[in-house]
Design a protein around this motif. Sequence first.
Motif, PDB file in Angstrom:
ATOM      1  N   TYR A 144      -4.576  -2.401 -14.047  1.00 32.09           N
ATOM      2  CA  TYR A 144      -5.114  -1.777 -12.836  1.00 32.09           C
ATOM      3  C   TYR A 144      -6.554  -2.226 -12.611  1.00 32.09           C
ATOM      4  CZ  TYR A 144      -1.191   1.513 -13.234  1.00 32.09           C
ATOM      5  OH  TYR A 144       0.057   2.072 -13.329  1.00 32.09           O
ATOM      6  N   ARG A 145      -6.895  -2.390 -11.341  1.00 34.85           N
ATOM      7  CA  ARG A 145      -8.292  -2.523 -10.951  1.00 34.85           C
ATOM      8  C   ARG A 145      -8.670  -1.257 -10.195  1.00 34.85           C
ATOM      9  NH1 ARG A 145     -11.294  -6.915  -7.039  1.00 34.85           N
ATOM     10  NH2 ARG A 145     -10.803  -5.342  -5.458  1.00 34.85           N
ATOM     11  N   GLY A 146      -9.706  -0.597 -10.651  1.00 33.38           N
ATOM     12  CA  GLY A 146     -10.034   0.716 -10.115  1.00 33.38           C
ATOM     13  C   GLY A 146      -9.504   1.790 -11.043  1.00 33.38           C
ATOM     14  N   THR A 147      -9.522   3.010 -10.589  1.00 29.12           N
ATOM     15  CA  THR A 147      -9.066   4.122 -11.414  1.00 29.12           C
ATOM     16  C   THR A 147      -7.568   4.031 -11.683  1.00 29.12           C
ATOM     17  OG1 THR A 147     -10.781   5.537 -10.450  1.00 29.12           O
ATOM     18  CG2 THR A 147      -8.952   6.626 -11.588  1.00 29.12           C
ATOM     19  N   ALA A 148      -7.196   4.007 -12.946  1.00 32.41           N
ATOM     20  CA  ALA A 148      -5.779   3.948 -13.303  1.00 32.41           C
ATOM     21  C   ALA A 148      -5.117   5.288 -13.016  1.00 32.41           C
ATOM     22  CB  ALA A 148      -5.614   3.594 -14.775  1.00 32.41           C
ATOM     23  N   LYS A 156       0.843  -1.203   0.000  1.00 31.18           N
ATOM     24  CA  LYS A 156       0.000   0.000   0.000  1.00 31.18           C
ATOM     25  C   LYS A 156       0.877   1.252   0.000  1.00 31.18           C
ATOM     26  CE  LYS A 156      -1.817  -1.728   3.706  1.00 31.18           C
ATOM     27  NZ  LYS A 156      -1.302  -3.108   3.549  1.00 31.18           N
ATOM     28  N   TYR A 157       0.605   2.107  -0.972  1.00 29.60           N
ATOM     29  CA  TYR A 157       1.276   3.404  -1.069  1.00 29.60           C
ATOM     30  C   TYR A 157       0.232   4.481  -0.770  1.00 29.60           C
ATOM     31  CZ  TYR A 157       4.912   0.796  -3.620  1.00 29.60           C
ATOM     32  OH  TYR A 157       5.883  -0.099  -4.006  1.00 29.60           O
ATOM     33  N   GLY A 158       0.186   4.952   0.459  1.00 25.32           N
ATOM     34  CA  GLY A 158      -0.804   5.950   0.820  1.00 25.32           C
ATOM     35  C   GLY A 158      -2.197   5.361   0.903  1.00 25.32           C
ATOM     36  N   GLU A 159      -3.189   6.234   0.812  1.00 31.04           N
ATOM     37  CA  GLU A 159      -4.582   5.845   1.022  1.00 31.04           C
ATOM     38  C   GLU A 159      -5.297   5.434  -0.253  1.00 31.04           C
ATOM     39  OE1 GLU A 159      -5.946   5.522   4.020  1.00 31.04           O
ATOM     40  OE2 GLU A 159      -3.971   6.070   4.837  1.00 31.04           O
ATOM     41  N   ASP A 160      -4.694   5.677  -1.418  1.00 36.16           N
ATOM     42  CA  ASP A 160      -5.432   5.502  -2.673  1.00 36.16           C
ATOM     43  C   ASP A 160      -4.862   4.463  -3.624  1.00 36.16           C
ATOM     44  OD1 ASP A 160      -7.238   7.584  -1.943  1.00 36.16           O
ATOM     45  OD2 ASP A 160      -5.746   9.058  -2.589  1.00 36.16           O
ATOM     46  N   PHE A 161      -3.638   3.978  -3.391  1.00 35.76           N
ATOM     47  CA  PHE A 161      -2.986   3.118  -4.381  1.00 35.76           C
ATOM     48  C   PHE A 161      -2.251   1.970  -3.702  1.00 35.76           C
ATOM     49  CE2 PHE A 161       0.676   2.226  -7.295  1.00 35.76           C
ATOM     50  CZ  PHE A 161      -0.068   1.722  -8.349  1.00 35.76           C
ATOM     51  N   GLU A 171      -8.486  -2.896   0.241  1.00 33.97           N
ATOM     52  CA  GLU A 171      -9.850  -2.486  -0.097  1.00 33.97           C
ATOM     53  C   GLU A 171      -9.963  -0.955  -0.155  1.00 33.97           C
ATOM     54  OE1 GLU A 171     -13.618  -3.135  -1.346  1.00 33.97           O
ATOM     55  OE2 GLU A 171     -12.196  -4.736  -0.822  1.00 33.97           O
ATOM     56  N   GLY A 172     -10.628  -0.472  -1.203  1.00 35.79           N
ATOM     57  CA  GLY A 172     -10.813   0.962  -1.350  1.00 35.79           C
ATOM     58  C   GLY A 172      -9.732   1.665  -2.139  1.00 35.79           C
TER      59      GLY A 172
END
Length: 281
Positions: A260-264, A62-67, A97-98
């Motif tokens: 990617y899964r989710g926003t690239a 996990k790199y930060g909260e978004d990726f 998740e998220g």
Amino acid sequence: MNSEFAVRPMRPGELELVLEWARQEGWNPGLDDSNAFHDADPSGFFVGVLGEVPVASISVVKYGEDFAFLGLYIVHPDFRGRGYGKAIWNTGMASAEGRSIGLDGVPAQQDNYRKAGFEEAYRTVRYGGVISAVPESTLVAQAVSGKLDGLLRYDATIFPAPRPAFVASWCATRKDRHSAVVRKSGKIRGYGTIRRCYEGYKIGPLFAADKDSAAALLSALTPHAKGAKVFIDIPTSNGEAVELAESMGLAPVFETARMYRGTAPNVALKNVFGVTTLELG
């Protein structure tokens, strides 16, 4: 699936075991990758065990909260076809998740990743071989040393998320690992790392503002290989990076797809002359 199978976070020494599995799979990790991998996200590595015997692995760093980035997805050959891969995959994915999740998939697995919701963003080709010529540059790169504040800020403009702990560990000079940075008028124009692997050396990251800056970094880094093979994972859309690799006598070895899964994330591939690592992004 054996009822004794369980998934848990990796314990000390188990990441080294999994990197040995990666070597056996032909992924050719670096000799000292485990420290920097662990430092990127100590909670991002999982092992599947039968009793106390590791049989499967996955990393979702996990790199930060978004990726987050997925790698080291391996089931030991003696234990495949029993559902252990799906179980550890589900645990790894749930841990991020998220977040948008990236991975580098070999062609044989890309359909499976698509079924899991991943979409291809671009292709990466590994170029490798013994360097026959070093590119010329108007700039001169220097060894990374001292405070890394500026380098960390530069890295965060290209990689999808800040990764200060990883970069600090990845760029730490060791016997078989060297990093260089190139500046112009006091501003960072690029940086890169070369590290010894089980076969030859890999260069990554190789981030640069332009071809001239990338050439300066290659001129500083490639002598550390001392005539051994060198490998660089290059996004195929970066034509200047491909030209540099071919000018050094390197040739395609194999390819993967960044998915990617989710926003690239919006990555400036024109500045990516070499991916950091297929395991952690």
